[in-house]
Enzyme design. Structure first.
Site, PDB file in Angstrom:
ATOM      1  N   HIS A   1     -29.358 -38.250  13.716  1.00 29.84           N
ATOM      2  CA  HIS A   1     -29.513 -36.890  12.720  1.00 29.84           C
ATOM      3  C   HIS A   1     -29.706 -37.655  11.562  1.00 29.84           C
ATOM      4  O   HIS A   1     -29.131 -38.683  10.981  1.00 29.84           O
ATOM      5  CB  HIS A   1     -28.583 -36.267  13.041  1.00 29.84           C
ATOM      6  CG  HIS A   1     -27.325 -36.692  12.642  1.00 29.84           C
ATOM      7  ND1 HIS A   1     -26.470 -37.497  13.332  1.00 29.84           N
ATOM      8  CD2 HIS A   1     -26.626 -36.457  11.335  1.00 29.84           C
ATOM      9  CE1 HIS A   1     -25.420 -37.738  12.642  1.00 29.84           C
ATOM     10  NE2 HIS A   1     -25.374 -37.199  11.508  1.00 29.84           N
TER      11      HIS A   1
ATOM     12  N   ASP B   1     -28.440 -36.080   7.629  1.00 31.12           N
ATOM     13  CA  ASP B   1     -27.380 -35.121   7.157  1.00 31.12           C
ATOM     14  C   ASP B   1     -27.366 -33.759   6.968  1.00 31.12           C
ATOM     15  O   ASP B   1     -28.541 -33.558   6.004  1.00 31.12           O
ATOM     16  CB  ASP B   1     -26.578 -35.730   6.474  1.00 31.12           C
ATOM     17  CG  ASP B   1     -25.486 -36.943   6.957  1.00 31.12           C
ATOM     18  OD1 ASP B   1     -25.129 -36.612   8.110  1.00 31.12           O
ATOM     19  OD2 ASP B   1     -24.903 -38.099   6.346  1.00 31.12           O
TER      20      ASP B   1
ATOM     21  N   HIS C   1     -29.215 -41.568  11.589  1.00 35.00           N
ATOM     22  CA  HIS C   1     -28.197 -42.483  11.912  1.00 35.00           C
ATOM     23  C   HIS C   1     -27.602 -41.786  13.120  1.00 35.00           C
ATOM     24  O   HIS C   1     -27.539 -40.770  13.415  1.00 35.00           O
ATOM     25  CB  HIS C   1     -27.094 -42.669  10.727  1.00 35.00           C
ATOM     26  CG  HIS C   1     -26.373 -41.501  10.304  1.00 35.00           C
ATOM     27  ND1 HIS C   1     -27.430 -40.453   9.531  1.00 35.00           N
ATOM     28  CD2 HIS C   1     -25.398 -40.667  10.402  1.00 35.00           C
ATOM     29  CE1 HIS C   1     -26.482 -39.409   8.942  1.00 35.00           C
ATOM     30  NE2 HIS C   1     -25.340 -39.449   9.664  1.00 35.00           N
TER      31      HIS C   1
ATOM     32  N   ARG D   1     -16.023 -39.789   3.882  1.00 26.35           N
ATOM     33  CA  ARG D   1     -17.496 -39.141   3.655  1.00 26.35           C
ATOM     34  C   ARG D   1     -17.556 -38.439   2.670  1.00 26.35           C
ATOM     35  O   ARG D   1     -17.096 -37.297   2.292  1.00 26.35           O
ATOM     36  CB  ARG D   1     -17.770 -38.652   4.917  1.00 26.35           C
ATOM     37  CG  ARG D   1     -19.287 -38.066   5.268  1.00 26.35           C
ATOM     38  CD  ARG D   1     -19.279 -37.601   6.400  1.00 26.35           C
ATOM     39  NE  ARG D   1     -20.770 -37.097   6.887  1.00 26.35           N
ATOM     40  CZ  ARG D   1     -21.463 -35.997   6.388  1.00 26.35           C
ATOM     41  NH1 ARG D   1     -20.531 -35.085   5.419  1.00 26.35           N
ATOM     42  NH2 ARG D   1     -22.807 -35.637   6.844  1.00 26.35           N
TER      43      ARG D   1
HETATM   44  C1  SIN Z   1     -21.838 -39.112  10.060  1.00 24.22           C
HETATM   45  O1  SIN Z   1     -22.891 -38.654  10.954  1.00 24.22           O
HETATM   46  O2  SIN Z   1     -21.976 -38.736   9.015  1.00 24.22           O
HETATM   47  C2  SIN Z   1     -20.751 -40.099  10.526  1.00 24.22           C
HETATM   48  C3  SIN Z   1     -21.347 -41.410  10.788  1.00 24.22           C
HETATM   49  C4  SIN Z   1     -20.110 -42.486  11.150  1.00 24.22           C
HETATM   50  O3  SIN Z   1     -18.979 -42.066  11.432  1.00 24.22           O
HETATM   51  O4  SIN Z   1     -20.480 -43.562  11.272  1.00 24.22           O
END
Ligand code: SIN
Length: 279
Positions: A97, A99, A255, A270
């Site tokens: 996805h 974000d 990602h 994050r």
């Molecule tokens: C996310 O999708 O923002 C998390 C990515 C991760 O934990 O590596």
């Protein structure tokens, strides 16, 4: 010494020789921004970043954004911890996805800072949706250029956001019942406002259908585009250690957090920044 080392053919670079918490030199910040635009995913090792430092680094890329489903850290409402406890089996972000594409103005960048990492596993995969767009045939490009995606937070194909999130016990998840209300229409091929390059902006996890088409009609092409844009040659892989900071450009990447470290704890901080209307 400031260094930029590419991670793979399509995207990703590791930047060395900087301590972001104390970096004041404007020219170096400009070079970091240039590397961000060129490589789409930039990785810094051994960065001692308290939450206030992470906020300051994030401000170099854009204004902070709220994430609707997870409570922020005490005193830092824009930062939340992505945690998978040793006894848990579900992880956060374990599907391809970009974000929060279900927001009208999704964040242009995400910053993820590793605090605790497993001894092995827990890497994150990235893919270049720009390289994927460039590799399409002319006919397919013409088709996707005319499509608008309807993006939803409901995670329909994934069994629903409530089901997924209630299994992630280590995180302060809230308000998943409102997931269906977060819906936004965005071009399936968006133009990066800074590079002028086009990139695919569609995902199996968030795009439920194309505008003016049914879900049944849309699904096969969404599936094909998802498979296409995550072909191995469009990807790179980031291996984490405590202190690793990765910044990725949500306008031209996807990602996927790999869930292969059951029995070990992983804890990351994050932050998303730079709300922007995809055009
Ligand atoms: C996310 O999708 O923002 C998390 C990515 C991760 O934990 O590596």
């Amino acid at each position: 010494m400031f260094t930029i080392t590419p991670l793979a053919g399509a995207l990703g670079a590791e930047i060395g020789g900087v301590a972001l918490a104390t970096l004041r030199d404007e020219q170096t910040w400009q070079e970091i921004h240039r590397a961000f635009l060129d490589h789409s995913v930039i990785v810094f090792r051994d960065q001692a970043l308290a939450p206030e430092h992470l906020m300051r680094v994030g401000a170099r890329f854009g204004e902070p954004c709220f994430y609707p489903f997870v409570a922020g850290m005490e005193g830092y409402p824009y930062i939340f911890e992505v945690v998978k406890e040793a006894e848990e089996t579900k992880n956060f972000g374990g599907n391809w996805h970009s974000d929060t594409t279900y927001l009208k103005q999704p964040p242009l960048a995400t910053l993820l800072h590793a605090v605790e990492t497993p001894t092995h596993g827990g890497d994150t995969l990235f893919s270049s949706t720009r390289a994927a767009y460039d590799a399409l045939s002319e006919g397919m490009r013409r088709m996707v250029d005319g499509l608008v995606g309807v993006n939803s937070a409901a995670l329909k194909y994934g069994g629903g956001r409530t089901t997924m999130h209630k299994n992630i016990g280590g995180m302060k998840v809230h308000d998943t019942d409102s997931a269906g209300q977060y819906e936004a229409e965005h071009p399936v091929a968006r133009t990066h406002p800074e590079t002028g390059r086009k990139a695919l902006y569609v995902s199996r996890g968030h795009t439920i259908r194309f505008k003016d088409m049914s879900e049944d009609e849309s699904h096969p092409l969404i599936e094909w585009l998802q498979a296409h844009q995550t072909r191995p040659e469009f990807t790179c892989r980031v291996r984490w250690a405590p202190g690793t900071l990765t910044v990725w450009d949500n306008r031209c990447t996807q990602h996927n957090a790999i869930n292969d470290y059951h029995g070990q704890r992983r804890r990351m901080r994050r932050l998303t920044v730079g709300a922007q209307t995809p055009l």
